[in-house]
Design an enzyme around this catalytic site. Structure first.
Site, PDB file in Angstrom:
ATOM      1  N   SER A  95      41.777  45.271  13.626  1.00 51.68           N
ATOM      2  CA  SER A  95      41.089  45.466  14.616  1.00 51.68           C
ATOM      3  C   SER A  95      40.893  47.360  15.144  1.00 51.68           C
ATOM      4  CB  SER A  95      42.491  45.416  15.840  1.00 51.68           C
ATOM      5  OG  SER A  95      42.316  43.754  16.436  1.00 51.68           O
ATOM      6  N   PHE A 133      37.393  52.012  22.658  1.00 54.57           N
ATOM      7  CA  PHE A 133      36.672  51.192  23.750  1.00 54.57           C
ATOM      8  C   PHE A 133      37.128  50.823  25.428  1.00 54.57           C
ATOM      9  CE2 PHE A 133      33.927  47.412  24.844  1.00 54.57           C
ATOM     10  CZ  PHE A 133      32.050  47.116  24.798  1.00 54.57           C
ATOM     11  N   GLU A 372      37.942  39.386  23.152  1.00 54.67           N
ATOM     12  CA  GLU A 372      36.853  39.904  22.784  1.00 54.67           C
ATOM     13  C   GLU A 372      36.209  38.701  23.616  1.00 54.67           C
ATOM     14  OE1 GLU A 372      34.777  41.673  21.201  1.00 54.67           O
ATOM     15  OE2 GLU A 372      36.110  43.123  19.498  1.00 54.67           O
TER      16      GLU A 372
HETATM   17  P1  TGC Z   1      25.034  37.936  32.412  1.00 54.47           P
HETATM   18  O1  TGC Z   1      24.608  38.026  33.810  1.00 54.47           O
HETATM   19  O2  TGC Z   1      25.244  36.344  31.949  1.00 54.47           O
HETATM   20  O3  TGC Z   1      25.082  38.559  31.670  1.00 54.47           O
HETATM   21  C1  TGC Z   1      24.698  40.630  32.005  1.00 54.47           C
HETATM   22  C2  TGC Z   1      23.404  40.945  31.136  1.00 54.47           C
HETATM   23  O4  TGC Z   1      24.257  41.347  30.010  1.00 54.47           O
HETATM   24  C3  TGC Z   1      22.923  40.048  28.934  1.00 54.47           C
HETATM   25  N1  TGC Z   1      24.025  39.768  28.015  1.00 54.47           N
HETATM   26  C4  TGC Z   1      24.103  39.936  27.302  1.00 54.47           C
HETATM   27  N2  TGC Z   1      23.511  40.941  25.953  1.00 54.47           N
HETATM   28  C5  TGC Z   1      23.571  41.313  24.684  1.00 54.47           C
HETATM   29  N3  TGC Z   1      24.774  40.649  24.463  1.00 54.47           N
HETATM   30  C6  TGC Z   1      25.140  39.230  24.893  1.00 54.47           C
HETATM   31  N4  TGC Z   1      26.497  38.717  24.549  1.00 54.47           N
HETATM   32  C7  TGC Z   1      25.003  39.273  26.737  1.00 54.47           C
HETATM   33  N5  TGC Z   1      25.596  38.344  27.466  1.00 54.47           N
HETATM   34  C8  TGC Z   1      24.761  38.890  28.415  1.00 54.47           C
HETATM   35  C9  TGC Z   1      22.126  39.416  30.023  1.00 54.47           C
HETATM   36  O5  TGC Z   1      20.859  38.772  29.770  1.00 54.47           O
HETATM   37  C10 TGC Z   1      21.816  39.732  31.469  1.00 54.47           C
HETATM   38  O6  TGC Z   1      21.078  40.854  31.000  1.00 54.47           O
HETATM   39  P2  TGC Z   1      19.895  41.521  32.211  1.00 54.47           P
HETATM   40  O7  TGC Z   1      19.096  42.344  31.494  1.00 54.47           O
HETATM   41  O8  TGC Z   1      19.477  40.678  32.627  1.00 54.47           O
HETATM   42  O9  TGC Z   1      21.310  42.510  33.291  1.00 54.47           O
HETATM   43  O10 TGC Z   1      26.869  38.712  32.895  1.00 54.47           O
HETATM   44  P3  TGC Z   1      27.854  37.179  33.224  1.00 54.47           P
HETATM   45  O11 TGC Z   1      29.071  38.879  34.355  1.00 54.47           O
HETATM   46  O12 TGC Z   1      27.814  36.350  34.155  1.00 54.47           O
HETATM   47  O13 TGC Z   1      29.268  37.679  32.361  1.00 54.47           O
HETATM   48  C11 TGC Z   1      29.093  36.484  31.186  1.00 54.47           C
HETATM   49  C12 TGC Z   1      30.074  36.452  30.327  1.00 54.47           C
HETATM   50  C13 TGC Z   1      30.975  36.186  30.867  1.00 54.47           C
HETATM   51  C14 TGC Z   1      29.323  35.988  28.740  1.00 54.47           C
HETATM   52  C15 TGC Z   1      30.804  37.907  29.824  1.00 54.47           C
HETATM   53  O14 TGC Z   1      30.961  38.818  30.981  1.00 54.47           O
HETATM   54  C16 TGC Z   1      31.764  37.930  29.055  1.00 54.47           C
HETATM   55  O15 TGC Z   1      31.607  37.809  28.145  1.00 54.47           O
HETATM   56  N6  TGC Z   1      33.306  38.255  29.632  1.00 54.47           N
HETATM   57  C17 TGC Z   1      33.660  38.355  27.948  1.00 54.47           C
HETATM   58  C18 TGC Z   1      34.673  40.048  28.311  1.00 54.47           C
HETATM   59  C19 TGC Z   1      34.702  40.328  27.125  1.00 54.47           C
HETATM   60  O16 TGC Z   1      34.503  39.836  26.647  1.00 54.47           O
HETATM   61  N7  TGC Z   1      35.456  41.621  26.869  1.00 54.47           N
HETATM   62  C20 TGC Z   1      35.651  41.841  25.748  1.00 54.47           C
HETATM   63  C21 TGC Z   1      36.600  43.403  25.354  1.00 54.47           C
HETATM   64  S1  TGC Z   1      36.523  44.343  24.557  1.00 54.47           S
HETATM   65  C22 TGC Z   1      37.900  43.506  23.204  1.00 54.47           C
HETATM   66  O17 TGC Z   1      38.367  42.298  23.572  1.00 54.47           O
HETATM   67  C23 TGC Z   1      37.928  44.235  22.197  1.00 54.47           C
HETATM   68  S2  TGC Z   1      39.494  43.603  21.257  1.00 54.47           S
HETATM   69  C24 TGC Z   1      38.575  44.590  20.108  1.00 54.47           C
HETATM   70  C25 TGC Z   1      39.995  44.816  19.188  1.00 54.47           C
HETATM   71  O18 TGC Z   1      41.172  45.339  19.010  1.00 54.47           O
HETATM   72  O19 TGC Z   1      39.603  43.874  17.895  1.00 54.47           O
HETATM   73  P1  FAD Z   2      41.484  37.040  32.355  1.00 53.56           P
HETATM   74  O1  FAD Z   2      39.766  36.873  32.870  1.00 53.56           O
HETATM   75  O2  FAD Z   2      42.269  37.083  33.604  1.00 53.56           O
HETATM   76  O3  FAD Z   2      42.316  35.258  32.243  1.00 53.56           O
HETATM   77  C1  FAD Z   2      42.301  34.735  32.244  1.00 53.56           C
HETATM   78  C2  FAD Z   2      42.288  33.143  31.921  1.00 53.56           C
HETATM   79  O4  FAD Z   2      41.126  32.529  32.357  1.00 53.56           O
HETATM   80  C3  FAD Z   2      42.125  32.972  29.941  1.00 53.56           C
HETATM   81  O5  FAD Z   2      42.521  32.069  29.825  1.00 53.56           O
HETATM   82  C4  FAD Z   2      40.878  33.174  30.768  1.00 53.56           C
HETATM   83  O6  FAD Z   2      40.232  32.356  29.311  1.00 53.56           O
HETATM   84  C5  FAD Z   2      40.741  32.163  31.715  1.00 53.56           C
HETATM   85  N1  FAD Z   2      39.389  32.086  33.144  1.00 53.56           N
HETATM   86  C6  FAD Z   2      38.744  33.204  33.379  1.00 53.56           C
HETATM   87  N2  FAD Z   2      37.845  33.155  34.109  1.00 53.56           N
HETATM   88  C7  FAD Z   2      37.471  31.627  33.580  1.00 53.56           C
HETATM   89  C8  FAD Z   2      36.211  30.582  33.737  1.00 53.56           C
HETATM   90  N3  FAD Z   2      35.335  31.275  34.494  1.00 53.56           N
HETATM   91  N4  FAD Z   2      35.954  29.309  33.413  1.00 53.56           N
HETATM   92  C9  FAD Z   2      37.593  29.254  32.937  1.00 53.56           C
HETATM   93  N5  FAD Z   2      38.706  29.795  32.304  1.00 53.56           N
HETATM   94  C10 FAD Z   2      38.593  30.821  32.936  1.00 53.56           C
HETATM   95  N6  FAD Z   2      39.911  45.066  26.187  1.00 53.56           N
HETATM   96  C11 FAD Z   2      39.001  46.061  26.297  1.00 53.56           C
HETATM   97  O7  FAD Z   2      37.817  45.842  26.431  1.00 53.56           O
HETATM   98  N7  FAD Z   2      38.910  47.050  24.913  1.00 53.56           N
HETATM   99  C12 FAD Z   2      39.877  46.806  24.238  1.00 53.56           C
HETATM  100  O8  FAD Z   2      40.131  47.375  23.352  1.00 53.56           O
HETATM  101  C13 FAD Z   2      40.741  45.515  24.274  1.00 53.56           C
HETATM  102  N8  FAD Z   2      41.540  45.345  23.131  1.00 53.56           N
HETATM  103  C14 FAD Z   2      42.535  44.194  23.116  1.00 53.56           C
HETATM  104  C15 FAD Z   2      43.672  43.792  22.510  1.00 53.56           C
HETATM  105  C16 FAD Z   2      44.658  43.661  22.899  1.00 53.56           C
HETATM  106  C17 FAD Z   2      46.229  43.419  21.726  1.00 53.56           C
HETATM  107  C18 FAD Z   2      44.577  42.690  23.744  1.00 53.56           C
HETATM  108  C19 FAD Z   2      45.238  41.477  24.314  1.00 53.56           C
HETATM  109  C20 FAD Z   2      43.252  42.262  24.391  1.00 53.56           C
HETATM  110  C21 FAD Z   2      42.735  43.576  24.153  1.00 53.56           C
HETATM  111  N9  FAD Z   2      41.528  43.650  25.255  1.00 53.56           N
HETATM  112  C22 FAD Z   2      40.125  45.033  25.644  1.00 53.56           C
HETATM  113  C23 FAD Z   2      41.176  42.790  26.655  1.00 53.56           C
HETATM  114  C24 FAD Z   2      40.494  41.366  26.166  1.00 53.56           C
HETATM  115  O9  FAD Z   2      39.647  41.682  25.913  1.00 53.56           O
HETATM  116  C25 FAD Z   2      41.134  40.658  27.801  1.00 53.56           C
HETATM  117  O10 FAD Z   2      42.532  40.544  28.088  1.00 53.56           O
HETATM  118  C26 FAD Z   2      40.294  39.691  27.664  1.00 53.56           C
HETATM  119  O11 FAD Z   2      38.534  39.790  28.228  1.00 53.56           O
HETATM  120  C27 FAD Z   2      40.640  38.403  28.927  1.00 53.56           C
HETATM  121  O12 FAD Z   2      41.063  39.111  30.337  1.00 53.56           O
HETATM  122  P2  FAD Z   2      41.897  38.804  30.681  1.00 53.56           P
HETATM  123  O13 FAD Z   2      43.248  39.213  29.971  1.00 53.56           O
HETATM  124  O14 FAD Z   2      41.905  40.104  31.856  1.00 53.56           O
HETATM  125  O15 FAD Z   2      42.477  37.476  31.304  1.00 53.56           O
END
Ligand code: TGC
Ligand code: FAD
Length: 394
Positions: A95, A133, A372
């Site tokens: 990570s 990030f 992610e």
């Molecule tokens: P949506 O309307 O689908 O898209 C908004 C705009 O974004 C574009 N887009 C992308 N562009 C590049 N890559 C992708 N994978 C893209 N997915 C969508 C899309 O084309 C659009 O562009 P534009 O120009 O038309 O505005 O957006 P939505 O609001 O409906 O959300 C879609 C969804 C659910 C797929 C997205 O928000 C999502 O992936 N949610 C999950 C959030 C997430 O993954 N958070 C991670 C936080 S970082 C983290 O967890 C780090 S852990 C790291 C570690 O320790 O390793």
């Molecule tokens: P929620 O969005 O509240 O979701 C809760 C539950 O509901 C999940 O099971 C989800 O799948 C479900 N759910 C939500 N929406 C829907 C839907 N439409 N349909 C069906 N099910 C749904 N984030 C960063 O930005 N940067 C980081 O570096 C980072 N590091 C992390 C490190 C750790 C150890 C952890 C645990 C998390 C980290 N995250 C980071 C955050 C991570 O990306 C979020 O926890 C993740 O995106 C989910 O968001 P949430 O926890 O708010 O869950």
């Protein structure tokens, strides 16, 4: 057939170049000699081995796929193999590297101006400057578009207010890439800001009480009227596609990496059950144990082939689609988590002890399943690609 050969039953090794194998083996030696002896202690005490950061930099881990700025310019396959070895050690170490490379260096490289690249990237490649990030907020995780963090234009800069939650590396980061909504006179748009340690009003606080990713820093970031100069805004992107494009890169790495945790669990369970006896013979000699081991190996072979194909497509075509990435992250993390759970069961009571690897990997993978993009989010991304219908909400 040797035990190592069994883990590589499908000779995936033969699909790699000499350079890729050499890079992987170098990182594997580092993990075996420098990290595995200390990871249990760090997991138990909820600490991170900061002293290994310069050695990881020396190995070319940070920003490995980027060209110039002191980065190694490796392929996505080589980067995946590096992450797989780090994760064989622990998700915490992987990570750290994922965030530094894919989520911090990549956006600066892709969306930063020359001044930002020169200022940050060489030091980040050298491990002398650490990044984090910030996308997730306390009330907006899966739905980052709802974020409430705001950057208000003020003179020659911006004033930032809001908070970010669950931020890996947050407590030690020198620079945080913070995604915030800006009202520039028209519709609000998401922009990325380089928020530096020490900026007044910026606080990073370690989150206590994790059962998962204990050998990793995870913080809450808060911004109270933080003045960020305009030169610290990433000029090259706006909108949610900014952070999401960084996630593509990180998710592909994770999908490759988790097979490392799976291999550690598989090999551990095989060795443990070969040496431990029950009813007068090795536990590995019973059919039920062999079914578990066969299931694990089958999923490892499939997961490694899938990840390799994804990373090769990224190298050959220069890009992969979000649904290709989602399918691989979804499959591989779930498979690794199930392997870890199954391996844990094969150790019996010892399986709940942190001196054996499966429970540590199992607990870590619960986070990887969630971060992610949760497993469910990736299901919906693939579902939308299959049907053309958006099942996210609304
Ligand atoms: P949506 O309307 O689908 O898209 C908004 C705009 O974004 C574009 N887009 C992308 N562009 C590049 N890559 C992708 N994978 C893209 N997915 C969508 C899309 O084309 C659009 O562009 P534009 O120009 O038309 O505005 O957006 P939505 O609001 O409906 O959300 C879609 C969804 C659910 C797929 C997205 O928000 C999502 O992936 N949610 C999950 C959030 C997430 O993954 N958070 C991670 C936080 S970082 C983290 O967890 C780090 S852990 C790291 C570690 O320790 O390793
Ligand atoms: P929620 O969005 O509240 O979701 C809760 C539950 O509901 C999940 O099971 C989800 O799948 C479900 N759910 C939500 N929406 C829907 C839907 N439409 N349909 C069906 N099910 C749904 N984030 C960063 O930005 N940067 C980081 O570096 C980072 N590091 C992390 C490190 C750790 C150890 C952890 C645990 C998390 C980290 N995250 C980071 C955050 C991570 O990306 C979020 O926890 C993740 O995106 C989910 O968001 P949430 O926890 O708010 O869950």
């Amino acid at each position: 057939m040797s035990r190592a050969a069994i883990t590589d039953l499908y000779e995936i090794d033969a699909l790699l170049t000499d350079e890729e194998r050499a890079i992987r083996d170098t990182v594997a030696r580092f993990i075996d000699t420098k990290y595995l002896p200390i990871v249990g202690k760090h997991f138990r005490h909820n600490t991170f081995p900061d002293e290994l950061i310069p050695e990881l930099a020396e190995l070319g881990v940070f920003g490995a796929t980027l060209k110039g700025y002191g980065c190694a310019g490796l392929s996505n396959v080589a980067y995946g193999l590096i992450l797989q070895e780090l994760e064989r050690g622990d998700s915490g170490l992987r990570s750290f590297a994922s965030v530094q490379s894919s989520l911090c260096m990549f956006p600066i490289y892709a969306y930063g101006n020359d001044e930002q690249k020169e200022r940050f990237l060489p030091k980040m490649a050298a491990g002398k400057l650490i990044g984090c990030f910030g996308l997730t907020e306390p009330d907006y995780g899966s739905d980052p578009g709802g974020m409430v963090t705001r950057a208000r234009k003020d003179g020659d800069g911006y004033v930032l207010n809001g908070s970010k939650m669950w931020i890996t590396n947050g407590t030690i980061a020198d620079v945080a890439i913070v995604w915030a909504k800006v009202d520039d006179g028209g519709a609000e748009s998401i922009r990325g800001f380089l928020v530096e340690k020490g900026m007044p009003g910026f606080v990073a606080k370690e989150i206590e009480g994790k059962f998962s990713l204990r050998a990793s820093y995870t913080a809450e970031l808060s911004f109270s009227d933080v003045r960020v100069p305009a030169k610290n805004m990433l000029p090259g992107v706006q909108g949610l596609k900014g952070p999401l494009s960084c996630l593509n890169k990180a998710r592909m790495g994770i999908a490759f990496a988790v097979m490392g945790a799976a291999v550690a669990c598989f090999e551990g369970a095989r060795d443990y059950t070969l040496s431990r006896k029950s009813f007068g013979k090795p536990i590995a000699g019973y059919q039920l144990s062999q079914e578990k081991l066969a299931d694990m190996l089958q999923e490892i072979v499939k997961g490694q082939l899938l990840a390799l194909r994804l990373a090769r497509m990224a190298d050959e075509k220069g890009k992969v689609s979000p649904e290709q990435v989602s399918l691989c992250k979804r499959n591989n993390v779930k498979a690794a988590l199930e392997i870890a759970r199954s391996a844990r069961s094969m150790y019996g009571a010892n399986g709940v002890m942190d001196e054996y690897p499966p429970i540590r990997h199992m607990l870590n993978l619960e986070s990887v399943f969630t971060y992610e993009g949760t497993h469910e989010v990736h299901t919906l991304i693939v579902g939308k690609a299959i049907t053309g219908l958006n099942a996210f909400g609304g």
